[in-house]
Design a protein around this motif. Structure first.
Motif, mmCIF file in Angstrom:
data_model
loop_
_atom_site.group_PDB
_atom_site.id
_atom_site.type_symbol
_atom_site.label_atom_id
_atom_site.label_comp_id
_atom_site.label_asym_id
_atom_site.label_seq_id
_atom_site.Cartn_x
_atom_site.Cartn_y
_atom_site.Cartn_z
ATOM 1 N N GLN A 96 -78.065 98.671 96.461
ATOM 2 C CA GLN A 96 -78.923 98.009 97.445
ATOM 3 C C GLN A 96 -78.713 96.508 97.438
ATOM 4 O O GLN A 96 -78.651 95.871 98.482
ATOM 5 C CB GLN A 96 -80.396 98.288 97.135
ATOM 6 N N GLU A 116 -75.494 95.579 99.040
ATOM 7 C CA GLU A 116 -75.493 95.749 100.499
ATOM 8 C C GLU A 116 -76.578 94.920 101.164
ATOM 9 O O GLU A 116 -76.842 95.093 102.354
ATOM 10 C CB GLU A 116 -75.656 97.238 100.828
ATOM 11 N N GLN A 129 -79.780 94.949 100.818
ATOM 12 C CA GLN A 129 -80.894 95.742 101.335
ATOM 13 C C GLN A 129 -82.236 95.416 100.697
ATOM 14 O O GLN A 129 -83.262 95.932 101.119
ATOM 15 C CB GLN A 129 -80.620 97.226 101.102
ATOM 16 N N ARG A 183 -80.987 103.552 103.122
ATOM 17 C CA ARG A 183 -81.825 102.946 104.172
ATOM 18 C C ARG A 183 -83.089 103.771 104.381
ATOM 19 O O ARG A 183 -84.159 103.237 104.622
ATOM 20 C CB ARG A 183 -81.041 102.844 105.484
ATOM 21 N N GLU A 184 -82.941 105.097 104.267
ATOM 22 C CA GLU A 184 -84.092 105.985 104.438
ATOM 23 C C GLU A 184 -84.982 105.980 103.198
ATOM 24 O O GLU A 184 -86.195 106.021 103.286
ATOM 25 C CB GLU A 184 -83.597 107.406 104.724
ATOM 26 N N GLY A 219 -85.003 103.789 100.429
ATOM 27 C CA GLY A 219 -84.819 102.580 99.627
ATOM 28 C C GLY A 219 -85.885 102.310 98.590
ATOM 29 O O GLY A 219 -85.616 101.714 97.552
ATOM 30 N N HIS A 274 -89.102 106.882 103.933
ATOM 31 C CA HIS A 274 -89.154 105.485 104.370
ATOM 32 C C HIS A 274 -90.586 104.956 104.363
ATOM 33 O O HIS A 274 -90.821 103.766 104.383
ATOM 34 C CB HIS A 274 -88.540 105.344 105.766
#
Lengths: 472, 256, 229
Positions: free
Chosen positions: A388, A391, A393, A352-353, A355, A6
C-alpha cells in the motif's frame, strides 16, 4: 458475494454498537481459546505436529502441479471426474452445468468457504435451483440472509431468541423453541426432509488426498455425509491448495485441525470419500465431481504470500484475535474474517477494496502463535502495508505525519531540537495536572484516553547535561 | 556468566522513554550501573518501527542503518522495551534480507541486543537490586515481550525480589492492550475497546500499580486509567526495580 | 468437458518457476519419494493399555460403551440400550457376523440395509482407533453409509482385538484390506453434535443422538468380510 470490506470503519462502528452482537460475543468470549489451550496442554506432541504439518504443506505447495495431477488421475481411476476452474465465474458455470446435467431442483450444501467465495448460492438460485444449507450455523445465516460471521461457527453472532424467531418465520410451525434443544430438534426434523429430497449435494473438502484420489470432509453434525451420500450427484468444491500427498499427511493435519478449531481431539465425523458408488453399494451418489478452484491461489503461490496457502481453515486465528473478538466477522466485509481474512481478502479482491484490513491490527502476533501451520500472519499483513505504501494508497494525512517523523528520525540533531521543544510545549500545556484531556490533532487518542504529559525534558538532553556536569 | 566489572553497555533508550518518560531511561541506567556496568548512550532517535509497521521499508532501512552505525562499537546494547528490542533483534535482519552486507551487520547487532529485564536476569544474572515497593502490582506483558523476546518469567522473578511488592496476575494477560503504534490513532474505536478491556482487567486485580516493560503499552493503559478516574499508578517496571517509583506515575499529577 | 485445466496447471507451474518468497526452502524430497515412502509423523502417545485409552476417548466424545466378554453379553447389551432408549425394533446391517450372533427371540431385529426407516440401528465397525476413540466404518453392501447417519440411536459392535493404536495403523489396514478404498470410510467419534445455538453443545444434530459401542472380547468374527463379486 458482494464485499463491504471498503466500509470496514463503518462496519466496525456498527458492530461495536450492536447490543445483540456484543452480548453474543461476550458470551463466547475466550471460550474457543480456552478449549484450544486445554487440548494443546493435553497433547505433548503438539509442537512436533505443528512442525510436521508446516513441512507437509510447504512440500506440497512446492510440487503443487504434480500433486494436483496425481489427485486427478486417482479420482478418474476411481470413477469420478475432476473439473478445473481458473476463476469464480468458471467454478460457478461448472457447478450449474453439473446440476443441470442431473436435472436437479433441490441442492443441499455442506459448509464450504470456497462456495461463499464464488457466491455459489446466489448463482444456484438465479439458475433456478433451490440451495439449502445443511450445517446448522450456515442454515441459520441463510435464513437471515446474512454472511457467516465465523468460519467454524457461522451463526456465532446470533442469540437463541434470534434463531427461534427465524425458525418461526420460515418453518411455519408455531412451536415455542424456548431452548437450544428444541431448536436443534426442529432443525433436525426440517433438514431431514431436505436431505432426503436433494438431487445434488455440494460440499467443500478439508483435504484432497493425492495418492488415493480421496476427499476428506469433517463435520460435527453429520450433515456433510448426508449431503454427500443421499443425492445422485456429489460435487466437491475445493481450492487447489487443499491437496496433500497421502492419508498419513491428512492424518497429521487432522490431529491439529479439531484441536485448533474447537478444542476437540477429533471431529465427530471424519470421512474419506473416494469416488461414486460401487456397483454393489446400497447408497451413495452415481456421480462424483471435484471442482478444483484457483481464483487467485496460483498467483499467491508465485508471490511473497505463498505461506498463506498453508491455511487449513481452522479458525484459531479468529478465536485469538482481539480485533475479531470485538467486532466479529461481518465487519471484515467478505467471506474470510479475522487475521486470515485480513490477508486473503486484499489478495483476492485487491487492496483498493480491502485496504483497511491489513492495517486494522496491532500485529500482536497471537494469531501466528496459535496457527497450526505457523503462517507468519503479522509479516504478511506488514507486507500488504508495504505494498500500500509503495502504491501510495495510505491516507494522505498519515503518510505526511509518518514521513515527517522519519525525516526527523534520520536527522538526530534536528530531532533532538524539535522534540525537545515539542515535549516542553506539551508538558507546559498539561501543567501540574500531568495529562491532557484534549489535544488538537490527536482526537483518535483523546476520544477515549487522556494523554499523559511528557516529563518536559528529554532523556538525552538530561543525560548530556549530566555528563557535562560530571566532566567539570 | 562470569561478570566483568565495568562492562561497557550502550543504552538504546527508545523514543518514548527519551521524549516521554526519561525516568524509565534513568531507572535502566541505575539498574545497569548497580549491576556493575558502565552505561553509554550514543546519540539516537528511533528504532524505525513506525515506518516499518506502516510499510515504509525504505525509511525503516535508513533509520536502521543509522542505528546499526551508532551502536556498532558496543558489545552489549540494552533496550528498556520489548517492542524496540524486538525491532532490533528480529526485524532488522529481515529488513536487510536482500542486502547481504547490511544483513550481516544487522545480524551482528541483533546478537548484541538485549531487552533490559532479560539482560539483567539472564546475562548479568543480577536479580536483586535492593528495591522496596509496598503495594500490590499487576504486570502487563507486552506482545513483543511475550512473542518476540520472551521475558514473561524473568520480569516476574525480578519483581518478586522487590521487598514489600505483591504481584497480582492480570486476567487475559496475553491479550493486546490496543496500542499497536499508529493503530491506536488510526482505528481509535477498536483501540478504545481493547484498552478499556485491559484497564478493567487491571482494576479487577485490585492492584495499586500497573507495570510493564514497554512505554507504548504504559502510555495507552495509563491514558485510559486516568480517563476512567482510576487510582492505579502506572510505572515502567524498571522504575520499580530501581527503587525510583515513589514519585508521580505516568499521567499523574506533578509534584510542585 | 472444456474447462481451465491447462490454464490452472500452467498458472501453478509458472508460479513455482517464479519461486514465491518463503522463510526456508522445503526438504528436497520429490513427490515420488514421498508417495512411496508415506512417512509417519509425530503421534500422540498412548497409555500402556490401548483399550483403556480407547474407552477413555469414547467417554470424552460422549459415546457410551459396554465391554462384553462373549457374544451373549454383547447382544444383551444391545437389547438393554435399545430398551432404555425407548426402541423396541432394531435394524441391523445385513452382515454375516451380525446374523450369526445369538440374538434372543425377545429382540425384534431386522437384517436390512435400508436405513431410511431405522430409528435404532446396529452395525459393525471394522476397526476402533484408540488415539481418537473413533470407529472406522466402511461403506459396503452390508454396511451402507446411511445406516451410520439416519437412525436416532446407533449401536456399534467392535471386536476388542480390532482396536488399533493410531490413525496410521488404520490407513495401513485400509490399504492392505480395503483396496481400492470403499466409496466412504467413516471415522465416527461420538454422536452427532452442534454448538451452533449459543455455543451450547447439543447432541443429535443430523446424525444419531446416541452412539453406543459394544466391545466384544470373543466370538465376533470380524474376518468375515462382505465378499465382492
Amino acid at each position: 458475494m458482494r464485499s463491504t470490506a471498503h466500509s470496514f470503519r463503518n462496519n466496525v462502528h456498527a458492530a461495536l454498537r450492536d447490543q445483540g452482537l456484543q452480548r453474543a460475543l461476550h458470551r463466547v468470549s475466550g471460550g474457543f481459546a480456552d478449549k484450544r489451550r486445554a487440548a494443546v496442554e493435553a497433547l505433548p506432541e503438539f509442537e512436533a505436529l505443528r512442525a510436521a504439518a508446516r513441512a507437509i504443506k510447504d512440500h506440497t505447495l512446492a510440487h503443487l502441479d504434480e500433486y494436483l495431477e496425481c489427485f486427478e488421475t486417482q479420482v478418474v481411476a476411481g470413477g469420478g471426474t475432476v473439473h478445473w476452474a481458473a476463476s469464480a465465474a468458471a467454478a460457478r458455470r461448472i457447478v450449474i452445468d453439473l446440476c443441470r446435467q442431473s436435472g436437479a431442483r433441490r441442492v443441499t450444501k455442506g459448509k464450504t468457504m470456497v462456495g461463499e467465495e464464488i457466491a455459489i448460492n446466489r448463482a444456484l438460485a438465479e439458475a433456478g435451483f433451490e440451495p439449502v444449507e445443511t450445517d446448522l450455523g450456515e442454515y441459520i445465516v441463510q435464513l437471515a440472509g446474512e454472511l457467516p460471521s465465523h468460519i467454524i461457527a457461522p451463526a456465532i453472532h446470533k442469540t437463541r431468541a434470534d434463531i427461534a424467531d427465524l425458525f418461526r418465520a420460515h418453518h411455519g410451525r408455531q412451536r415455542e423453541l424456548d431452548s437450544a434443544r428444541a431448536i436443534v430438534d426442529e432443525a433436525r426434523d426440517v433438514m431431514r426432509e431436505r436431505f432426503l429430497s436433494a438431487d445434488v449435494g455440494i460440499t467443500g473438502a478439508n483435504f484432497l488426498v493425492a495418492d488415493s484420489g480421496s476427499v476428506v470432509l469433517v463435520t460435527n453434525e453429520g450433515n456433510g455425509d448426508l449431503t454427500a451420500t443421499l443425492p445422485q450427484r456429489h460435487i466437491v468444491l475445493a481450492g487447489i491448495e487443499k491437496v496433500v500427498p497421502t492419508l498419513e499427511d491428512a492424518g497429521i493435519l487432522l490431529r491439529l485441525l479439531a484441536r485448533s478449531a474447537t478444542g476437540q481431539a477429533f471431529t465427530a465425523y471424519t470421512t474419506v470419500f473416494t469416488g461414486p458408488r460401487r456397483a454393489d453399494d446400497r447408497d451413495g451418489p452415481a456421480a462424483f465431481d471435484v471442482v478444483l478452484v484457483d481464483n487467485g491461489r496460483s498467483a499467491m503461490l508465485g508471490s511473497e504470500y505463498r505461506e498463506m496457502l498453508r491455511c487449513i481453515r481452522c479458525g484459531a486465528c479468529l478465536n485469538h484475535c482481539p480485533v475479531y473478538g470485538a467486532v466479529c466477522g461481518h465487519a471484515y466485509g467478505w467471506v474470510y474474517p479475522g487475521p486470515m481474512g485480513s490477508v486473503l481478502t486484499p489478495l483476492m479482491l485487491g487492496l483498493r477494496e480491502a485496504g483497511d484490513l491489513p492495517n486494522a491490527s496491532t500485529l500482536c502476533g497471537r494469531c501466528e502463535a496459535v496457527c497450526p501451520v505457523s503462517i507468519p500472519l503479522p509479516t504478511l499483513l506488514r507486507r500488504l502495508r508495504g505494498r500500500q505504501h509503495a502504491e501510495g494508497q495510505a491516507p494522505a494525512a498519515s503518510r505526511r505525519v509518518l514521513a515527517l517523523w522519519a525525516a526527523l528520525a534520520r536527522r538526530p540533531r534536528l530531532y533532538g531540537f524539535v522534540m525537545g521543544l515539542g515535549v516542553r510545549l506539551l508538558a507546559a500545556l498539561a501543567g501540574r495536572r500531568g495529562r491532557l484531556r484534549r489535544v488538537p490533532g490527536a482526537a483518535g487518542w483523546t476520544a477515549s484516553r487522556d494523554l499523559p504529559a511528557p516529563a518536559g525534558q528529554t532523556f538525552q538532553a538530561a543525560w548530556r547535561r549530566q555528563r557535562a556536569d560530571h566532566a567539570r | 556468566m562470569h561478570l566483568v566489572l565495568t562492562m561497557r553497555v550502550a543504552l538504546f533508550v527508545t523514543c518514548l522513554a527519551d521524549l516521554y518518560r526519561p525516568q524509565a531511561g534513568f531507572a535502566a541506567v541505575r539498574l545497569l550501573e548497580s549491576a556493575g556496568c558502565r552505561v553509554e548512550a550514543p546519540v539516537q532517535t528511533c528504532c524505525g518501527q513506525p515506518a516499518y509497521n506502516n510499510g515504509d521499508f525504505s525509511n525503516a532501512r535508513a533509520i536502521a542503518r543509522q542505528v546499526i552505525e551508532a551502536f556498532g562499537g558496543y558489545r552489549h546494547v540494552v533496550v528498556p522495551s520489548g517492542s524496540c528490542a524486538g525491532m532490533l533483534k528480529v526485524h532488522y535482519p529481515r529488513l536487510f534480507a536482500e542486502d547481504p552486507r547490511w544483513c550481516e551487520r544487522a545480524r551482528d547487532l541483533s546478537g548484541r541486543t538485549h531487552e533490559l529485564l532479560s539482560f539483567l536476569h539472564d546475562v548479568l544474572e543480577h536479580r536483586d537490586f535492593g528495591a522496596c515497593f509496598s503495594g500490590c502490582v499487576a504486570y502487563h506483558d507486552s506482545c513483543s515481550s511475550l512473542r518476540e523476546i520472551g521475558v514473561q518469567r524473568q520480569a516476574r522473578e525480578l519483581l518478586s525480589r522487590v521487598t514489600g511488592l505483591r504481584l497480582a496476575e492480570l486476567k487475559d494477560s496475553e491479550v493486546c492492550c490496543g496500542f499497536g503504534g499508529t493503530f491506536c490513532v488510526k482505528y481509535p474505536e477498536l483501540s478504545a475497546r481493547m484498552v478499556d478491556d485491559k484497564a478493567r482487567s487491571v482494576q479487577a486485580t485490585g492492584a495499586d500499580a500497573l507495570l510493564a516493560g514497554d512505554l507504548g503499552c504504559l502510555l495507552n493503559i495509563a491514558g485510559r486509567l486516568r480517563r476512567i478516574d482510576s487510582k492505579v499508578r502506572v510505572y515502567h517496571a524498571a522504575e520499580v526495580l530501581a527503587g525510583m517509583a515513589d514519585g508521580p506515575g505516568i499521567g499523574d499529577r506533578r509534584h510542585p | 468437458m472444456h474447462d481451465d485445466r491447462a490454464n490452472v496447471l500452467g498458472a501453478v507451474r509458472a508460479a513455482l518457476r517464479q519461486g514465491g518468497a518463503q522463510a526456508a526452502p522445503p526438504a528436497p524430497e520429490t513427490p515420488d519419494e514421498r508417495l512411496r515412502g508415506r512417512p509417519t509423523g509425530p503421534q500422540p502417545a498412548l497409555g500402556p493399555d490401548r483399550i483403556a485409552h480407547f474407552t477413555d476417548q469414547l467417554d470424552a466424545s460422549a459415546a457410551t460403551w459396554t465391554r462384553a466378554r462373549t457374544t451373549t453379553e454383547a447382544v444383551e447389551a444391545v437389547r438393554q440400550v435399545a430398551q432404555s432408549s425407548g426402541h423396541s425394533e432394531l435394524v441391523a446391517a445385513d452382515h454375516p457376523s451380525l446374523r450369526m450372533l445369538p440374538w434372543p427371540s425377545a429382540v425384534s431385529i431386522r437384517f436390512d440395509a435400508r436405513a431410511q426407516e431405522a430409528r435404532c440401528a446396529v452395525t459393525l465397525a471394522e476397526l476402533g482407533i484408540a488415539e481418537t476413540g473413533s470407529l472406522l466404518l466402511c461403506a459396503s453392501p452390508a454396511t451402507p453409509t446411511l445406516l451410520n447417519f439416519l437412525p436416532d440411536v446407533l449401536l456399534c459392535l467392535l471386536p476388542t482385538d480390532a482396536v488399533v493404536g493410531h490413525l496410521e495403523d488404520a490407513w495401513r489396514w485400509l490399504r492392505a484390506h480395503r483396496s481400492p478404498l470403499p466409496r466412504a470410510v467413516n471415522l465416527v467419534t461420538g454422536p452427532s453434535r452442534t454448538a451452533d445455538v449459543e455455543q451450547r453443545l447439543q447432541l443429535g444434530a443430523h446424525g444419531p443422538r446416541l452412539l453406543h459401542v459394544v466391545l466384544v472380547d470373543s466370538g465376533l468374527d470380524a474376518s468375515i468380510a462382505w465378499r465382492r463379486p
